[in-house]
Design an enzyme around this catalytic site. Structure first.
Site: not given
Length: 532
Positions: A166, A448
């Site tokens: 990603r 996150d």
């Protein structure tokens, strides 16, 4: 496709580090330069269009499925590419930053796929960005085994997860690499360096260069990625269609263009993923100024809320109608050392994964290796020996624009505990991020950047609509700063406080915390610290 002329070279401004020269080779930098030359202007225009559309939505323009693409949505015939090698069975996927220990643990975890996350789970320090690329290269070359100073050995096994990368989102830049005095797109850096060094290696190993694409807002941004894939494959002589990409549907505008996004990427598509916190973050960012889009405590907004059900069921229906995989959301829980607490955690995760499997998802995410067996067991129970549920086209699902936006039915006003929790989590996450860690275990969850984003925009929304006053938020912030400093004298509490105040207490809500915090703290302040 004609190759773009290389008018300027990429300048490396980041400090040299151990083995950096293996990634930042002249040929790799030339490859980045060609991608930038071809696509930098389009990226900038798409970011300007984001801003224009945001203003229109804030001004009352209704959000609906695009009229211009109705025929595409109604056409029953088109399909995306079939699953690529290594992506046929995705019943369990694990996510995490591409740091060395995580790389080994994730690949050995028993998950079918590992998403190596340069975006939300990585604090984009220069060392982390290039170090992550080195770890991926070493893993593919099977030379990543190591032993810690304490004697713990990390060794790759034989049944490894398939790697998907990603890259960072379109809104971010990499200030340690410049062309003509401007920073290079972070998306192109993360994609380009991995593709240049690892695409052919992955093909040779029986897989391919596979990606997760974050924060897309519409079909035009998907089209840009597709054109990047086409050029990258041409430049390196890799067959067209080898790349595969799963799009994270984590913005509310993208939820209205799922079919269009699949269509733009169809020869490179590997499906769609349903994110939770980023989707809620996008919803508040887009409509937080309106009183009918107020959300309660983030812990109270579950995937069973009507508007979240509409979003996830539409995603499954859209994917399966087009032959694509539908991947479920994150189980962020971190098993601990308390057996009773773990039992309760596992029960909640099981319920969540059972709902996804029963809804037709083909797999789901976990953040910790300890949850892989549970997730696999749930999906094994539904899938058996089948690799997926793409035959379940969910023709029973009918979702309207009103269903996707039915937030007013989602629950109660925020609590004081919810306010305090958002302050505590955001502050501690910002401290960790400023110190180079993008995935942090906090209060039993692996958090996150998406967590910090939803926490800060909820604070901003509650302040705007009078559910909490500024003095109360600041009092909580001062108390949490003192507690953080007491917990860890090395904590960057003052800087973390500054990031939170700028992101949650400003009159106008910043789109993301990351661009400003990156420039001011990870680049400029880091340079000052090094110089000192």
């Amino acid at each position: 496709m004609s190759l773009p002329p290389l008018t300027s070279s990429v300048q490396v401004l980041g400090a040299p580090g151990e083995r950096h020269e293996e990634i930042l080779t002249p040929a790799a930098l030339e490859f980045l330069g060609r991608l930038d030359s071809a696509f930098a202007d389009r990226r900038e225009e798409l970011l300007r269009e984001r801003s224009r559309r945001s203003g229109h939505l804030a001004g009352g323009t209704p959000l609906d499925f695009p009229i211009a693409t109705r025929a595409l949505r109604e056409d029953p015939h088109w399909q995306v590419a079939p699953p690529a090698p290594g992506l046929t069975d995705r019943r369990v996927e694990i996510t995490g930053p591409p740091e060395r220990r995580m790389t080994v643990n994730a690949l050995n975890s028993g998950a079918r796929v590992w998403m190596a996350d340069f975006e939300d789970a990585t604090a984009p320090t220069w060392g982390n960005v290039i170090g992550g690329q080195l770890n991926l290269l070493d893993a593919i070359e099977r030379r990543i085994d190591f032993t810690t100073p304490g004697g713990k050995a990390y060794r790759l096994g034989t049944d490894l997860a398939t790697i998907m990368v990603r890259p960072r989102g379109w809104h971010l830049t990499e200030e340690h690499l410049e062309i003509d005095g401007r920073p290079v797109s972070a998306s192109l850096v993360d994609f380009g360096l991995y593709f240049f060094h690892c695409a052919q290696r992955q093909i040779d190993s029986g897989h391919g260069p596979y990606f997760y694409l974050p924060k897309l807002e519409n079909r035009y941004e998907a089209r840009l990625w597709n054109d990047i894939f086409l050029l990258a494959q041409e430049l390196l002589g890799i067959p067209r269609g080898t790349v595969r990409a799963t799009v994270l549907v984590e913005t509310v505008t993208a939820a209205f263009e799922m079919e269009e996004i699949l269509h733009e990427l169809r020869e490179h598509s590997a499906g769609l993923n349903a994110g939770r916190w980023d989707y809620l973050f996008s919803l508040i960012k887009t409509f937080g100024h309106r009183t009918d889009f107020q959300l309660p405590d983030r812990a109270e907004v579950t995937m069973t809320a009507p508007f979240m059900r509409a979003y996830t069921e539409l995603l499954v229906r859209t994917c399966h109608r087009r032959g694509a995989h539908a991947i479920g959301g994150m189980a962020a829980h971190v098993p601990g050392h308390d057996a009773e607490a773990d039992t309760a955690v596992f029960a909640r995760v099981r319920l969540d994964k059972e709902r996804e499997a029963e809804d037709g998802f083909d797999g789901s995410w976990v953040a910790h290796p300890g949850l892989v067996p549970l997730c696999r067991e749930v999906f094994d129970g539904v899938l058996g020996d089948r690799p997926d549920q793409r035959d379940r086209t969910r023709e029973d699902v009918e979702v309207t624009a009103a269903d996707l936006l039915s937030v007013r039915r989602s629950g109660a006003r925020p609590s004081q505990e919810g306010v305090r929790s958002n302050v505590a989590v955001a502050l501690r996450y910002f401290d960790a991020w400023l110190r180079g860690r993008g995935a942090v275990a906090l209060y039993g969850l692996m958090e996150d950047a998406a967590t910090a984003e939803i926490a800060r925009v909820q604070l901003w929304q509650w302040l705007r609509h009078g559910h909490v006053d500024r003095a109360t938020v600041l009092a909580h912030l001062d108390a949490e700063c003192a507690a953080l400093t007491a917990e860890d004298p090395r904590a960057l509490a003052a800087e973390a406080r500054e990031v939170l105040v700028e992101g949650a207490l400003a009159p106008r809500l910043p789109g993301f915390f990351t661009p400003g915090a990156y420039t001011r703290h990870l680049v400029r302040h880091a340079a000052v610290r090094v110089g000192a």
